[in-house]
Design a protein around this motif. Structure first.
Motif, PDB file in Angstrom:
ATOM      1  N   CYS A   1       0.856  -1.189   0.000  1.00  0.00           N
ATOM      2  CA  CYS A   1       0.000   0.000   0.000  1.00  0.00           C
ATOM      3  C   CYS A   1       0.888   1.232   0.000  1.00  0.00           C
ATOM      4  O   CYS A   1       1.668   1.441   0.948  1.00  0.00           O
ATOM      5  CB  CYS A   1      -0.907   0.000   1.231  1.00  0.00           C
ATOM      6  N   VAL A   2       0.789   2.048  -1.042  1.00  0.00           N
ATOM      7  CA  VAL A   2       1.673   3.205  -1.168  1.00  0.00           C
ATOM      8  C   VAL A   2       1.159   4.367  -0.327  1.00  0.00           C
ATOM      9  O   VAL A   2      -0.002   4.414   0.076  1.00  0.00           O
ATOM     10  CB  VAL A   2       1.816   3.642  -2.636  1.00  0.00           C
ATOM     11  N   ILE A   3       2.045   5.309  -0.092  1.00  0.00           N
ATOM     12  CA  ILE A   3       1.691   6.478   0.708  1.00  0.00           C
ATOM     13  C   ILE A   3       0.838   7.440  -0.138  1.00  0.00           C
ATOM     14  O   ILE A   3       1.040   7.578  -1.345  1.00  0.00           O
ATOM     15  CB  ILE A   3       2.962   7.178   1.232  1.00  0.00           C
ATOM     16  N   ASN A   4      -0.114   8.080   0.518  1.00  0.00           N
ATOM     17  CA  ASN A   4      -1.006   9.030  -0.165  1.00  0.00           C
ATOM     18  C   ASN A   4      -0.392  10.426  -0.197  1.00  0.00           C
ATOM     19  O   ASN A   4       0.633  10.689   0.435  1.00  0.00           O
ATOM     20  CB  ASN A   4      -2.357   9.081   0.555  1.00  0.00           C
ATOM     21  N   ALA A   5      -1.043  11.318  -0.924  1.00  0.00           N
ATOM     22  CA  ALA A   5      -0.544  12.686  -1.058  1.00  0.00           C
ATOM     23  C   ALA A   5      -0.473  13.412   0.277  1.00  0.00           C
ATOM     24  O   ALA A   5       0.363  14.297   0.474  1.00  0.00           O
ATOM     25  CB  ALA A   5      -1.424  13.475  -2.037  1.00  0.00           C
ATOM     26  N   ASP A   6      -1.352  13.051   1.225  1.00  0.00           N
ATOM     27  CA  ASP A   6      -1.338  13.711   2.535  1.00  0.00           C
ATOM     28  C   ASP A   6      -0.471  12.960   3.541  1.00  0.00           C
ATOM     29  O   ASP A   6      -0.550  13.192   4.744  1.00  0.00           O
ATOM     30  CB  ASP A   6      -2.767  13.844   3.085  1.00  0.00           C
ATOM     31  N   ASP A   7       0.361  12.016   3.039  1.00  0.00           N
ATOM     32  CA  ASP A   7       1.293  11.223   3.851  1.00  0.00           C
ATOM     33  C   ASP A   7       0.606  10.159   4.705  1.00  0.00           C
ATOM     34  O   ASP A   7       1.244   9.544   5.559  1.00  0.00           O
ATOM     35  CB  ASP A   7       2.163  12.111   4.753  1.00  0.00           C
ATOM     36  N   SER A   8      -0.671   9.923   4.502  1.00  0.00           N
ATOM     37  CA  SER A   8      -1.331   8.796   5.154  1.00  0.00           C
ATOM     38  C   SER A   8      -1.147   7.565   4.271  1.00  0.00           C
ATOM     39  O   SER A   8      -0.664   7.664   3.136  1.00  0.00           O
ATOM     40  CB  SER A   8      -2.822   9.091   5.355  1.00  0.00           C
ATOM     41  N   ILE A   9      -1.508   6.408   4.797  1.00  0.00           N
ATOM     42  CA  ILE A   9      -1.431   5.165   4.023  1.00  0.00           C
ATOM     43  C   ILE A   9      -2.783   4.468   4.109  1.00  0.00           C
ATOM     44  O   ILE A   9      -3.343   4.306   5.194  1.00  0.00           O
ATOM     45  CB  ILE A   9      -0.316   4.239   4.555  1.00  0.00           C
ATOM     46  N   GLY A  10      -3.334   4.067   2.965  1.00  0.00           N
ATOM     47  CA  GLY A  10      -4.649   3.450   2.949  1.00  0.00           C
ATOM     48  C   GLY A  10      -5.756   4.481   3.051  1.00  0.00           C
ATOM     49  O   GLY A  10      -5.530   5.690   2.903  1.00  0.00           O
ATOM     50  N   GLU A  11      -6.958   4.004   3.341  1.00  0.00           N
ATOM     51  CA  GLU A  11      -8.124   4.886   3.444  1.00  0.00           C
ATOM     52  C   GLU A  11      -9.048   4.380   4.546  1.00  0.00           C
ATOM     53  O   GLU A  11      -9.365   3.185   4.589  1.00  0.00           O
ATOM     54  CB  GLU A  11      -8.875   4.907   2.116  1.00  0.00           C
ATOM     55  N   PRO A  12      -9.457   5.259   5.463  1.00  0.00           N
ATOM     56  CA  PRO A  12     -10.359   4.820   6.531  1.00  0.00           C
ATOM     57  C   PRO A  12     -11.687   4.321   5.958  1.00  0.00           C
ATOM     58  O   PRO A  12     -12.199   4.871   4.980  1.00  0.00           O
ATOM     59  CB  PRO A  12     -10.552   6.088   7.369  1.00  0.00           C
ATOM     60  N   TYR A  13     -12.215   3.293   6.593  1.00  0.00           N
ATOM     61  CA  TYR A  13     -13.531   2.800   6.183  1.00  0.00           C
ATOM     62  C   TYR A  13     -14.605   3.777   6.660  1.00  0.00           C
ATOM     63  O   TYR A  13     -14.498   4.373   7.728  1.00  0.00           O
ATOM     64  CB  TYR A  13     -13.802   1.423   6.781  1.00  0.00           C
ATOM     65  N   ALA A  14     -15.629   3.950   5.844  1.00  0.00           N
ATOM     66  CA  ALA A  14     -16.751   4.820   6.194  1.00  0.00           C
ATOM     67  C   ALA A  14     -18.051   4.129   5.797  1.00  0.00           C
ATOM     68  O   ALA A  14     -18.083   3.268   4.898  1.00  0.00           O
ATOM     69  CB  ALA A  14     -16.628   6.172   5.500  1.00  0.00           C
TER      70      ALA A  14
END
Length: 364
Positions: free
Chosen positions: A284-297
């Motif tokens: 899983c690569v790092i996102n533009a905002d330096d987070s990794i992945g995506e929180p479930y909603a």
């Protein structure tokens, strides 16, 4: 970083007896036991210069700051390059001339008077005595008349220091050149490849760096269902870059290096072959905002997570060990090197117990 495995033949001879005799005189100082000394002119007080009953220690104690492992251990980060390791030993400022004379002459005398110390071995020790007392030089190394006492306060003798976190004894004790003199403000002679430097300090900061636990947030958390996608992510707010600094400060020689680790990717390993990762590589690569992945909603139940896992079989009465490993991009800056320089990437991971249950259906 080059690591010499064999002692330099400082006497210009290849006999085993000579090598053993010289090695008995070489002072390799355990870094963990290093103590401060009088950095200026030598003192006439007994046991000055950082000596004690068991030996003499290097003057230059490396100071660590920032995110470093408690107790000076090896830290959590592991190099992803199996061919790269922190230095097993190095050369560092040791003693002023007067203190060096006191300790080295005592050491030489004890060897000369040791039972059975004769022949080639005894001659080698005699040559070493001439090197420091009479100014006899060899193999391009200058001699030091009367232990260079006339220059006391103008520089220091440097000696080998062991890395206490190196488990291989031969590597740890491989900095075995005889102590050599360096004037205040001068760099050590270029032939001493393991002389302490900002690059070596950067590698030691790397070794001592403490990284945060790699516990990813999961949805569902801890317990999931067969064929139900489990979302995984790391929040930037709790997962940011880490810095550690190593510094050496003695009169006439002050250097430091700061090593920075920045998370760049997360690898998921489900703990079983009966699983599918998202993406398929598990990276899983790092996102533009330096987070990794995506929180479930809410409302995403039918979507494929950008980072996650789907188990295909129940864990039964046990659990699967989901391993989450973060890769860190590591660079350093330091004295004379203001621009970031790459070091091998580092990794650190954690296991999380995952219970996978069968989905129960009722037929009417």
């Amino acid at each position: 970083m080059p690591v010499r495995q064999l002692r330099r033949r400082v006497l210009g001879t290849s006999t085993a007896a000579t090598a053993l005799a010289v090695s008995a005189l070489i002072i390799t100082a355990p870094h963990a036991a290093a103590e401060p000394v009088d950095f200026g002119k030598g003192s006439d007080k007994k046991e000055t210069g950082g000596s004690n009953e068991t030996g003499i220690y290097a003057a230059a104690r490396i100071q660590y700051s920032g995110a470093v492992a408690k107790g000076g251990g090896t830290g959590n980060v592991t190099s992803s390059d199996v061919n790269w390791t922190p230095p097993p030993c190095w050369y560092a400022p040791y003693l002023g001339a007067k203190d060096f004379k006191k300790e080295m002459s005592k050491h030489i005398d004890s060897q000369l008077n040791a039972p059975g110390m004769g022949g080639t071995a005894g001659a080698a020790i005699g040559e070493t005595q001439r090197h420091y007392e009479d100014g006899y030089g060899w193999s391009g190394s200058p001699g030091y008349k009367d232990y260079n006492v006339e220059n006391d306060g103008k520089g220091m003798f440097w000696a080998g220091v062991e890395n206490p976190d190196e488990t291989d004894y031969l590597k740890r004790s491989s900095c075995t050149d005889l102590p050599f003199w360096v004037e205040n403000g001068d760099a050590p002679p270029p032939q001493y490849e393991e002389a302490i430097s900002p690059e070596i300090l950067a590698a030691l900061a790397y070794q001592h760096m403490q990284l945060p636990d790699t516990k990813v947030t999961l949805a569902p958390e801890a317990t999931t269902k067969v064929n139900l996608p489990t979302w995984a992510w790391l929040d930037k707010a709790v997962f940011d870059e880490v810095q550690a600094t190593a510094a050496l400060n003695v009169p006439g020689f002050n250097i430091q290096a700061t090593t920075t680790a920045k998370p760049v990717s997360l690898k998921l390993e489900p703990g079983t072959k009966d699983a599918v990762t998202y993406p398929a590589s598990g990276e899983c690569v790092i996102n533009a905002d330096d987070s990794i992945g995506e929180p479930y909603a809410k409302g995403k139940a039918d979507e494929t997570p950008p980072c996650g896992v789907r188990y295909l079989r129940s864990s039964g009465d046990g659990t699967y060990k989901l391993r989450a490993t973060v890769t860190w991009e590591i660079t350093w800056t330091g004295t004379g090197s203001p621009n970031p320089t790459k070091l091998p990437n580092g990794t650190f991971g954690n296991d999380q117990a995952i219970t996978v249950q069968e989905i129960q259906a009722v037929n009417r």
